[in-house]
Motif scaffolding. Structure first.
Motif, short mmCIF file in Angstrom:
data_model
loop_
_atom_site.label_atom_id
_atom_site.label_comp_id
_atom_site.label_asym_id
_atom_site.label_seq_id
_atom_site.Cartn_x
_atom_site.Cartn_y
_atom_site.Cartn_z
N LYS A 29 103.89 -34.05 72.19
CA LYS A 29 105.25 -33.58 71.89
C LYS A 29 106.21 -34.68 71.44
O LYS A 29 106.90 -34.53 70.43
N TYR A 54 105.27 -36.05 68.03
CA TYR A 54 105.57 -35.03 67.03
C TYR A 54 107.05 -35.07 66.66
O TYR A 54 107.42 -35.04 65.49
N LEU A 106 100.22 -29.71 72.95
CA LEU A 106 101.40 -29.14 72.28
C LEU A 106 101.67 -27.70 72.71
O LEU A 106 102.51 -27.01 72.13
#
Ligand code: G1P
Length: 291
Positions: A259, A262, A19
């Motif tokens: 990513k 998320y 991330l």
């Protein structure tokens, strides 16, 4: 007189490399999914599954997590003085959800090593492990589903889901024999095999019910994949000693340590938000049509 599962361990020591740069100076577990830090979803799942005591295995740069579950004295005083009772309750409830213990993993030696830090906390009871990268949205909490399975099938329980065969190198993979609805008896398990070597496409997600025997096993487990002590290997060493089951949980799982996962979690939870879900859906429709 089977022992109930009242303790859970949440490892939160990982760097959050996938991330970056967002995680350069803050723990990945504190990144918000809509309006709550990611770690809170996992803590709530544990609490809603009947867990009474939690151990967070932390590391350097993770102090924000401890502060988050502590009282925020100045903030609370401010909210009280301004009469913002609703916000005051929201803030205070976070610190009163459950008793949380902390231990620090000083060296990043892998998930197995992180879990080994729970030895003293766990003592001689069965316990749960929840990985904070895996957020599971379901009507019945995933861990609660597993605890129900454990009542009929006492033993090690691993949460699993089927994944595309090309993705087996991202997960612990289970070889099992189907014995009940959504349930397999585990015959073997292997950490992140490439698709050619994978015995199936049944992947472990970050929810485990383990026995204290895991600590003996972890002590004897050599570093495996990526030079780290793997929990998958330590569980594998117990195949001869313990019953091991894999349970295909009901629910949607998001990998929020990455990513795209998320983002998907944020969109999915935002669509369900009572306050602005409808408006958000309309907004999404509009921009998707324009794109
Ligand atoms: C860990 C475990 C792996 C499991 C996965 C689930 O890997 O080692 O067996 O399938 O969690 O999220 P990580 O994703 O931390 O590399």
């Amino acid at each position: 007189n089977m022992k109930e599962i009242k303790k859970a361990v949440i490892p939160v020591a990982g760097f959050g490399t996938r991330l970056l740069p967002a995680t350069k100076a803050q723990p990945k577990e504190m990144l918000p999914i809509v309006d709550k830090p990611a770690v809170q979803y996992v803590v709530e799942e544990a609490v809603n599954s009947g867990i009474e005591e939690l151990l967070l295995v932390t590391g350097r740069n993770k102090r924000a997590i401890e502060d988050y579950f502590d009282y925020a004295i100045e903030l609370e005083r401010e909210l009280e003085e301004k009469g913002k009772t609703d916000l005051l309750n929201v803030v205070r409830n976070v610190s009163e959800m459950v008793s949380i213990y902390y231990v620090r993993q000083k060296v990043a030696n892998g998930l197995g090593d992180a879990i080994y830090h729970a030895k003293g906390f766990v003592s001689d009871e069965p316990f749960a492990v929840l990985l904070a990268d895996d957020i599971i949205d379901s009507s019945k909490p995933c861990l609660k589903q597993m605890i129900n399975v454990y009542k009929s099938y006492p033993g090690i329980i691993l949460a699993v889901m089927k994944v595309p065969i090309k993705d087996t190198n991202l997960y612990g993979i289970v070889k099992g024999k189907k014995i009940d609805d959504r349930l397999y008896e585990v015959e073997d398990l292997i950490e992140k095999p490439n698709p050619m070597e994978a015995p199936s496409n049944i992947a472990i997600v970050g929810r485990y019910i383990l026995m204290p025997s895991i600590f003996e096993s972890l002590k004897d487990t050599k570093p495996g994949k990526n030079g780290e002590v793997q929990i998958t290997d330590a569980i594998r060493n117990l195949l001869i000693k313990e019953k091991i089951y894999a349970y295909e949980f009901e629910g949607a799982r998001f990998d929020v340590g990455e990513k795209l996962g998320y983002l998907k979690a944020n969109v999915s939870f935002a669509l369900k938000n009572k306050e602005f879900g409808k408006e958000f859906k309309k907004y999404l429709k509009d921009i998707v049509e324009e794109a």
